[in-house]
Write a protein that holds these residues in place. Sequence first.
Motif, PDB file in Angstrom:
ATOM      1  N   UNK A   1      -1.987 -14.277  -5.661  1.00 47.21           N
ATOM      2  CA  UNK A   1      -2.679 -13.540  -6.720  1.00 47.21           C
ATOM      3  C   UNK A   1      -3.350 -12.278  -6.184  1.00 47.21           C
ATOM      4  N   UNK A   2      -2.572 -11.482  -5.452  1.00 48.94           N
ATOM      5  CA  UNK A   2      -3.055 -10.234  -4.854  1.00 48.94           C
ATOM      6  C   UNK A   2      -3.272  -9.200  -5.957  1.00 48.94           C
ATOM      7  N   UNK A   3      -4.475  -8.639  -6.017  1.00 53.31           N
ATOM      8  CA  UNK A   3      -4.769  -7.653  -7.059  1.00 53.31           C
ATOM      9  C   UNK A   3      -4.716  -6.212  -6.562  1.00 53.31           C
ATOM     10  N   UNK A   4      -4.834  -6.012  -5.263  1.00 59.80           N
ATOM     11  CA  UNK A   4      -4.775  -4.668  -4.698  1.00 59.80           C
ATOM     12  C   UNK A   4      -3.911  -4.711  -3.439  1.00 59.80           C
ATOM     13  N   UNK A   5      -3.000  -3.745  -3.341  1.00 58.42           N
ATOM     14  CA  UNK A   5      -2.105  -3.691  -2.179  1.00 58.42           C
ATOM     15  C   UNK A   5      -2.264  -2.355  -1.477  1.00 58.42           C
ATOM     16  N   UNK A   6      -2.494  -2.422  -0.186  1.00 60.69           N
ATOM     17  CA  UNK A   6      -2.541  -1.236   0.659  1.00 60.69           C
ATOM     18  C   UNK A   6      -1.184  -1.157   1.342  1.00 60.69           C
ATOM     19  N   UNK A   7      -0.468  -0.045   1.161  1.00 62.18           N
ATOM     20  CA  UNK A   7       0.912   0.018   1.632  1.00 62.18           C
ATOM     21  C   UNK A   7       1.221   1.291   2.401  1.00 62.18           C
ATOM     22  N   UNK A   8       2.101   1.133   3.363  1.00 61.29           N
ATOM     23  CA  UNK A   8       2.661   2.271   4.073  1.00 61.29           C
ATOM     24  C   UNK A   8       3.472   3.078   3.050  1.00 61.29           C
ATOM     25  N   UNK A   9       3.422   4.381   3.158  1.00 61.09           N
ATOM     26  CA  UNK A   9       4.089   5.260   2.196  1.00 61.09           C
ATOM     27  C   UNK A   9       5.542   4.861   1.937  1.00 61.09           C
ATOM     28  N   UNK A  10       6.283   4.550   2.986  1.00 66.00           N
ATOM     29  CA  UNK A  10       7.703   4.233   2.815  1.00 66.00           C
ATOM     30  C   UNK A  10       7.954   2.848   2.230  1.00 66.00           C
ATOM     31  N   UNK A  11       6.893   2.048   2.036  1.00 63.47           N
ATOM     32  CA  UNK A  11       7.043   0.714   1.455  1.00 63.47           C
ATOM     33  C   UNK A  11       6.739   0.684  -0.049  1.00 63.47           C
ATOM     34  N   UNK A  12       6.316   1.805  -0.609  1.00 65.23           N
ATOM     35  CA  UNK A  12       5.983   1.842  -2.035  1.00 65.23           C
ATOM     36  C   UNK A  12       7.192   1.436  -2.876  1.00 65.23           C
ATOM     37  N   UNK A  13       8.367   1.977  -2.549  1.00 66.72           N
ATOM     38  CA  UNK A  13       9.579   1.652  -3.302  1.00 66.72           C
ATOM     39  C   UNK A  13       9.877   0.154  -3.261  1.00 66.72           C
ATOM     40  N   UNK A  14       9.660  -0.475  -2.109  1.00 65.00           N
ATOM     41  CA  UNK A  14       9.864  -1.926  -1.987  1.00 65.00           C
ATOM     42  C   UNK A  14       8.901  -2.684  -2.897  1.00 65.00           C
ATOM     43  N   UNK A  15       7.671  -2.202  -2.955  1.00 69.53           N
ATOM     44  CA  UNK A  15       6.673  -2.847  -3.801  1.00 69.53           C
ATOM     45  C   UNK A  15       7.062  -2.718  -5.276  1.00 69.53           C
TER      46      UNK A  15
ATOM     47  N   UNK B   1       9.337 -10.633   1.376  1.00 71.16           N
ATOM     48  CA  UNK B   1       9.216 -11.502   0.189  1.00 71.16           C
ATOM     49  C   UNK B   1       7.896 -11.219  -0.529  1.00 71.16           C
ATOM     50  N   UNK B   2       7.553  -9.933  -0.630  1.00 72.29           N
ATOM     51  CA  UNK B   2       6.217  -9.582  -1.137  1.00 72.29           C
ATOM     52  C   UNK B   2       5.992  -9.999  -2.593  1.00 72.29           C
TER      53      UNK B   2
END
Length: 186
Positions: free
Chosen positions: A113-127, A104-105
Amino acid sequence: MKKPSVGPVYRSRFAENGFPAPVSGMDSCWDIFRISVEKYPDNPMLGRRQIVDGKAGKYVWQTYKEVYDIGGKCGIYGANCAEWIMTMEACNAHGLSCVPLCWCCEFIICHAEVSIAFVEEKKIAELFKTFPNSTKYLRTIVSFGKVAPDQKEEAEKHGLAIFTWEEFLQLTASNISHEFRLKHLL
């Protein structure tokens, strides 16, 4: 109505006669990490197995001091990894809230109010599925892995900066402008 099951209560032998007094100067997670760096700078902290020809090889370790030197610059989405820990410690260092992102990102990004997200490569599409709603707050994405050209294009189309972990480390190590920091990192 059944009573809930109850099992034995276990307590550390260090707290046999009550909890010990807190260690002076150790008031936060960052303090625990910082003091560990001071006491054990050359001890291994984070290890990652090298994959050679598809097989897990030896662990390559980073010391407490090496991890400390990388940390420095805040939702996190993905599996636990060395970069996840370094991001969390950097948040602790700067008194930032470290917000875990999940299925539920979009709600979390907008609510916190997240301004920067650090993500696993395979989660970029979800973001990306959270766009355009999350882009009201989100300004920067940092991938723990690679960033495909089409992903870079998609992020930029929505006014976001997107970096690989290595690119981000180079940015934060260089003397980037205050204006860039305000626009993309904060």
